[in-house]
Write a protein that holds these residues in place. Structure first.
Motif, short mmCIF file in Angstrom:
data_model
loop_
_atom_site.label_atom_id
_atom_site.label_comp_id
_atom_site.label_asym_id
_atom_site.label_seq_id
_atom_site.Cartn_x
_atom_site.Cartn_y
_atom_site.Cartn_z
N ILE A 216 0.87 -1.18 0.00
CA ILE A 216 0.00 0.00 0.00
C ILE A 216 0.90 1.23 0.00
CG2 ILE A 216 -1.83 1.25 1.20
CD1 ILE A 216 -2.67 -1.35 2.51
N GLU A 217 0.78 2.04 -1.03
CA GLU A 217 1.63 3.23 -1.11
C GLU A 217 0.92 4.34 -1.89
OE1 GLU A 217 5.14 3.00 -3.64
OE2 GLU A 217 4.39 1.13 -4.47
N GLY A 218 1.33 5.58 -1.63
CA GLY A 218 0.75 6.69 -2.35
C GLY A 218 1.20 8.02 -1.78
N ASN A 219 0.59 9.09 -2.27
CA ASN A 219 0.97 10.44 -1.84
C ASN A 219 -0.16 11.18 -1.13
OD1 ASN A 219 -0.77 11.00 -3.93
ND2 ASN A 219 0.61 12.36 -5.04
N LEU A 220 -1.23 10.45 -0.79
CA LEU A 220 -2.40 11.07 -0.15
C LEU A 220 -2.12 11.33 1.33
CD1 LEU A 220 -5.39 11.94 -0.27
CD2 LEU A 220 -6.02 9.54 0.08
N PRO A 221 -2.17 12.59 1.77
CA PRO A 221 -1.88 12.90 3.18
C PRO A 221 -3.02 12.48 4.11
CG PRO A 221 -2.48 14.89 2.00
CD PRO A 221 -2.40 13.81 0.97
N PHE A 222 -2.66 12.17 5.34
CA PHE A 222 -3.63 11.79 6.36
C PHE A 222 -3.93 13.00 7.25
CE2 PHE A 222 -2.22 7.80 4.88
CZ PHE A 222 -3.17 6.85 5.23
N GLY A 223 -5.13 13.04 7.80
CA GLY A 223 -5.52 14.11 8.71
C GLY A 223 -5.60 15.46 8.03
N ALA A 224 -5.93 15.45 6.74
CA ALA A 224 -5.96 16.70 5.98
C ALA A 224 -7.31 16.96 5.33
CB ALA A 224 -4.86 16.68 4.92
N GLY A 225 -8.28 16.07 5.57
CA GLY A 225 -9.62 16.27 5.01
C GLY A 225 -9.77 15.89 3.56
N SER B 162 -2.90 24.45 4.43
CA SER B 162 -2.80 25.51 5.44
C SER B 162 -1.64 25.31 6.40
CB SER B 162 -4.10 25.59 6.24
OG SER B 162 -4.23 24.47 7.10
N GLY B 163 -1.10 24.09 6.44
CA GLY B 163 0.02 23.83 7.32
C GLY B 163 -0.31 23.10 8.60
N GLY B 164 -1.57 22.84 8.86
CA GLY B 164 -1.97 22.13 10.07
C GLY B 164 -2.74 20.86 9.74
N ARG B 165 -2.87 19.98 10.71
CA ARG B 165 -3.58 18.72 10.52
C ARG B 165 -4.60 18.51 11.63
NH1 ARG B 165 -0.47 15.13 7.20
NH2 ARG B 165 0.28 16.46 5.53
N TYR C 135 -5.84 28.90 14.15
CA TYR C 135 -5.04 30.11 13.89
C TYR C 135 -4.28 29.99 12.58
CZ TYR C 135 -1.42 33.67 14.33
OH TYR C 135 -0.58 34.72 14.08
N ASP C 136 -3.58 28.87 12.38
CA ASP C 136 -2.81 28.67 11.14
C ASP C 136 -3.72 28.69 9.91
OD1 ASP C 136 -0.45 28.52 12.51
OD2 ASP C 136 -0.34 26.33 12.51
N LEU C 137 -4.87 28.09 10.06
CA LEU C 137 -5.83 28.05 8.96
C LEU C 137 -6.30 29.47 8.61
CD1 LEU C 137 -7.57 26.43 7.00
CD2 LEU C 137 -9.15 25.95 8.87
N GLU C 138 -6.61 30.25 9.61
CA GLU C 138 -7.06 31.63 9.40
C GLU C 138 -5.96 32.46 8.74
OE1 GLU C 138 -9.48 34.53 8.94
OE2 GLU C 138 -10.26 32.90 10.18
N GLY D 45 -7.37 23.05 10.27
CA GLY D 45 -6.12 22.84 9.54
C GLY D 45 -6.43 22.21 8.20
N GLY D 46 -5.48 21.47 7.69
CA GLY D 46 -5.72 20.77 6.44
C GLY D 46 -5.75 21.69 5.24
N TYR D 47 -6.59 21.35 4.28
CA TYR D 47 -6.60 22.04 2.99
C TYR D 47 -7.78 23.00 2.87
CZ TYR D 47 -2.85 19.14 1.16
OH TYR D 47 -1.62 18.55 0.95
N VAL D 48 -7.60 24.00 2.00
CA VAL D 48 -8.66 24.95 1.69
C VAL D 48 -8.84 25.01 0.18
CG1 VAL D 48 -8.11 26.34 3.73
CG2 VAL D 48 -7.18 27.00 1.50
N ILE D 49 -10.02 25.47 -0.24
CA ILE D 49 -10.24 25.78 -1.65
C ILE D 49 -10.42 27.29 -1.78
CG2 ILE D 49 -11.15 23.56 -2.40
CD1 ILE D 49 -13.96 24.60 -1.98
#
Length: 296
Positions: free
Chosen positions: A87-96, A176-179, A249-252, A274-278
């Motif tokens: 099992i391998e890939g580039n999908l991050p965990f805890g990022a939504g 955003s830099g957070g998880r 805070y990091d997300l904002e 945290g995680g990703y934004v659009i």
């Protein structure tokens, strides 16, 4: 012997996070940029699992408990699954971005390959496995991962494939830099329902309104009006996350940077905290922002 191979992509949400658990609308899209590959070859030897890729630590944490849960659900033993699993890939965990749904869908496809479940059980079985991660899965992430198409999702309703926007908006994904795990967000929203049901219900309605306005924007013939509707929808989505107290805070700070650079609207996608934004733009964004273009 035959080999099992499957690549499954992540997802991103335009509107509908969390409120989808209570039957609100959600617009969800596959994210081919991030994925996990599954490879299995049956042998006579005890199972060996190799976890590889950019997010091996996340796989190390999740794969073995998920495999144990899968075997228990099907009344199978470890010796029933002999061979080599990669099992391998580039999908991050805890990022939504749907990492848990991808793992559950991949494990379910492996069970289908082994004839432990049938094709009609694929979705429901994968969703039951995702309960392990979220407490109670809405089924939304699993649905888009398995469908591999943009979907309009509403719990207990027939799945609908979404059309493309008549005027392709400039939407981008950024980190955003957070998880934070989705289960943490689910717990915070559930706590709000316990403490202030009226407010929690209002936020649900607001997020559902965001999804409905997105649908209007998708069908709108006039380009400027479509853009205006989508901006309004994303702002409602952002405000919902803020009222849920899921804007860290990091997300904002990340959102402020994007808006300073010219983004019309920005909202978290997935779990928040945290995680990703659009972000929505009316022109090509400045270079150097590390944005991923989204197909919609």
């Amino acid at each position: 012997m035959e080999e099992f191979k499957k690549r499954l992509s992540g997802k991103w949400v335009l509107a509908g996070e969390y409120s989808v658990l209570r039957s609100s609308l959600a617009l969800v899209y596959p994210l081919d940029h991030y994925y996990i590959d599954f490879y299995y070859k049956e042998t006579e030897d005890w199972l060996v699992i190799n976890r590889k890729g950019d997010h091996k630590a996340g796989l190390d944490f999740a794969v073995t408990p998920l495999l144990n849960r899968t075997l228990k659900a099907l009344n199978k033993q470890k010796e029933d699954l002999k061979g080599h699993l990669v099992i391998e890939g580039n999908l991050p965990f805890g990022a939504g971005l749907g990492a848990s749904a991808v793992l559950c869908a991949g494990m379910s496809h492996l069970c289908l390959y082994k004839n432990w479940i049938n094709k009609n059980q694929l979705n429901s079985f994968a969703t039951s496995l995702e309960d392990f991660f979220h407490g109670k899965s809405s089924g939304m992430d699993v649905a888009v991962v398995l469908k591999k198409k943009a979907i309009l999702y509403q719990k207990s309703k027939t799945l609908k494939v979404l059309d493309n926007f008549k005027h392709r908006p400039l939407l981008y994904l950024s980190y955003s830099g957070g998880r934070a795990s989705t289960s943490v967000g689910v717990s915070k929203v559930r706590k709000l329902f316990d403490e202030n049901w009226t407010l929690a219900e209002e936020i649900d309605k607001q997020m559902n309104q965001s999804a409905e306005i997105c649908l209007q924007a998708l069908k709108e013939e006039d380009k400027e009006k479509s853009l205006s509707l989508l901006k309004s929808a994303l702002n409602l989505g952002y405000d919902s996350f803020k009222k849920w107290k899921l804007i860290s805070y990091d997300l904002e700070q990340h959102i402020r940077i994007l808006k300073k650079e010219g983004a019309l609207a920005v909202k978290p996608t997935g779990s928040g905290l945290g995680g990703y934004v659009i972000s929505l733009w009316d022109r090509q964004p400045p270079k150097g922002l590390q944005l991923i273009a989204l197909q919609i």
